[in-house]
Design an enzyme around this catalytic site. Structure first.
Site, PDB file in Angstrom:
ATOM      1  CD  GLU A  36      -2.617   1.580   0.177  1.00  0.00           C
ATOM      2  OE1 GLU A  36      -2.331   2.595  -0.487  1.00  0.00           O
ATOM      3  OE2 GLU A  36      -3.549   0.801  -0.103  1.00  0.00           O
ATOM      4  N   GLY A  41      -7.074   1.508   3.170  1.00  0.00           N
ATOM      5  CA  GLY A  41      -8.489   1.736   2.920  1.00  0.00           C
ATOM      6  C   GLY A  41      -8.813   2.263   1.542  1.00  0.00           C
ATOM      7  N   GLY A  42      -7.795   2.708   0.802  1.00  0.00           N
ATOM      8  CA  GLY A  42      -8.039   3.170  -0.553  1.00  0.00           C
ATOM      9  C   GLY A  42      -8.916   4.409  -0.612  1.00  0.00           C
ATOM     10  CB  CYS A  44     -14.061   3.393  -0.129  1.00  0.00           C
ATOM     11  SG  CYS A  44     -15.626   3.318   0.772  1.00  0.00           S
ATOM     12  CG  HIS A 448     -49.821   3.190   7.113  1.00  0.00           C
ATOM     13  ND1 HIS A 448     -49.748   3.910   5.945  1.00  0.00           N
ATOM     14  CD2 HIS A 448     -50.530   3.958   8.001  1.00  0.00           C
ATOM     15  CE1 HIS A 448     -50.400   5.050   6.101  1.00  0.00           C
ATOM     16  NE2 HIS A 448     -50.884   5.099   7.347  1.00  0.00           N
TER      17      HIS A 448
END
Length: 464
Positions: A36, A41-42, A44, A448
């Site tokens: 990396e 985490g790149g 995103c 509902h």
């Protein structure tokens, strides 16, 4: 070339798929190297989903606060502290990064290398480590997960002015007086509405005839209406030609529209014109890996490149650039290479959500795509002001729309532009995945009042 260290698996990049794949192989007893060059985490975690949606949430709070009187709530003057918004965003990112770090630390047989990798031979990489050194590593299985980055603006004068991209704009500590945005896609729209709600004047310049060109025309038109209602100036069929810096640091953008040339003046300029793959520094040609004309790595339906044992996942291979696609790429690779299955991208239906407000969620075919295939279709459409929950919450902008095969009653696609549109769309997605006919949702029992029960009414329109 130095003596190479042998691994069973090398993963380059740690975005959504790249965070899970190394662990899966390590737990299976393989010796794994993860490379990396930036934060774990790149895109995103660091510059995409996590920070932008955190800031979108702040913008929505500002929007609702300004509407307090509509709900009988008294509020004082509303202002936005962008430094505080940024601090909140940074805290979210740090937390996500720490989570990623925790995934790698306890795994035996996994080496995390901080640095930049490049192919120097078939299945052989040289890694320029951040803290010095250039080890060589090799493996029979290599997974490329290096992602993409913002495309740079290329118009006359661009080198003489500060141009923001989707990462830099989130680091501003003061609000732009007038934000000019070139590009009418997801990124431009999300940032445009966000900064308008923060208090900036915003102009979006789109060279195509309409925003969101891949969507149906009614979707594009309604999104444009919503943005204009929010006070955003939207210019379509308008080409950006030249930019220059004026006295006092203001930016002048020369554009050409149908009615001729004009000058726009703003305090900040954001380029939101797409993304390009991070393949140059990787030198894939050194490993014999083929790219397409745009620089994306070419793969087959099992995500394998032209080099046996070398795979690509996520944005770098082209196609829909969404985090959940990267995760599904991981699923395919895990299934095939660790579980001896036969998963593929064939007929993969990708859902997505654009986090404007109201949200736009979509799955499957649009109306124009279905008609292009000359299908026998029926179209269900329901304005959000016909949904009781939307009326109660004062969020009636947008509509629900579904495309149905008239012969089989199967749902071909769905688009929901409305409050929590992405969440409601996911219900239709589940029906599609289960092969349910549209009548199952028409006759289903929904609580509902909820937004979901609008699906009853939506599909009932096909009977009228």
């Amino acid at each position: 070339m130095s003596q190479a260290t042998n691994y069973d698996v090398i993963v380059i990049g740690t975005s959504q798929g790249g965070r899970l794949l190394p662990g899966a192989f390590a737990k299976a007893g393989r010796k794994v190297a993860v490379v990396e060059r930036g934060h774990l985490g790149g895109v995103c975690v660091n510059a995409g989903c996590t920070p932008t949606k955190t800031m979108v949430a702040s913008a929505r709070v500002a929007y609702l606060a300004k509407r307090g009187a509509e709900y009988g709530v008294r509020t004082g003057p509303i202002s936005v502290d962008l430094q505080a918004v940024r601090k909140r965003k940074q805290a979210m990112v740090e937390g996500a990064r720490n989570n990623f770090e925790s995934l790698f630390k306890p795994l035996a047989g996994l080496d995390l290398m901080k640095g930049e990798a490049r192919f120097i031979a078939s299945k052989t990489l040289e890694v320029s480590l951040t803290d010095g050194g250039t080890p060589t590593i090799t493996a029979p299985l290599i997974f490329i997960n290096v992602g993409a980055r913002p495309k740079q603006l290329a118009i006359k004068g661009v080198d003489s002015v500060p141009v923001l991209d989707s990462s830099a704009i989130m680091e501003l500590d003061s609000l732009p007086e007038h934000l000019l945005i070139i590009g009418g896609g997801y990124i431009g729209l999300e940032f445009g509405q966000m900064f308008r709600r923060f208090g900036s004047e915003v102009t979006i310049i789109q060279h195509h005839p309409r925003l969101l060109m891949n969507e149906d025309e009614d979707v594009s038109d309604e999104v444009t209406n919503i943005l204009r209602e929010d006070g955003i100036r939207v210019l379509t069929e308008t080409a950006s030609q030249q930019v220059q810096l004026l006295n006092g640091g203001r930016i002048q953008l020369t554009v050409h529209a149908i009615d001729g040339e004009q000058q726009l003046t703003g305090s900040h300029l954001l380029a939101a014109i797409g993304r390009v793959p991070n393949t140059e520094s990787l030198t894939p040609e050194g490993g014999g890996i083929q790219l397409d004309k745009k620089g994306y790595i070419q793969v087959n339906e099992q995500l394998e490149t032209n080099v046996s044992g070398v795979y690509a996942m996520g944005d770098v291979k082209g196609g829909p650039a969404f985090t959940h696609v990267s995760y599904d790429d991981f699923r395919i690779l895990r299934t095939n290479l660790l579980e001896h299955g036969s998963a593929s991208t064939h007929d993969r239906v990708v859902p997505y959500t654009i986090f404007i407000d109201p949200q736009f969620g979509r799955i499957g075919m649009s109306e124009w795509q279905a008609r292009k295939q000359v299908r026998n279709i029926r179209v269900a459409k329901l304005p959000m002001n016909a949904v009781i929950r939307a009326l109660e919450t004062g969020e009636t902008r947008g509509f629900m729309k579904a495309i149905v095969d008239a012969d089989t009653q199967q749902i071909l696609g769905c688009a929901i532009l409305g409050l929590e549109g992405g969440e409601i769309m996911a219900i239709v997605q589940m029906a599609m995945m289960g092969g349910l006919p549209y009548t199952a949702l028409k006759e289903g029992i929904f609580t509902h009042p909820t937004l979901a029960e609008g699906l009853n009414t939506l599909f009932m329109t096909l009977d009228s």
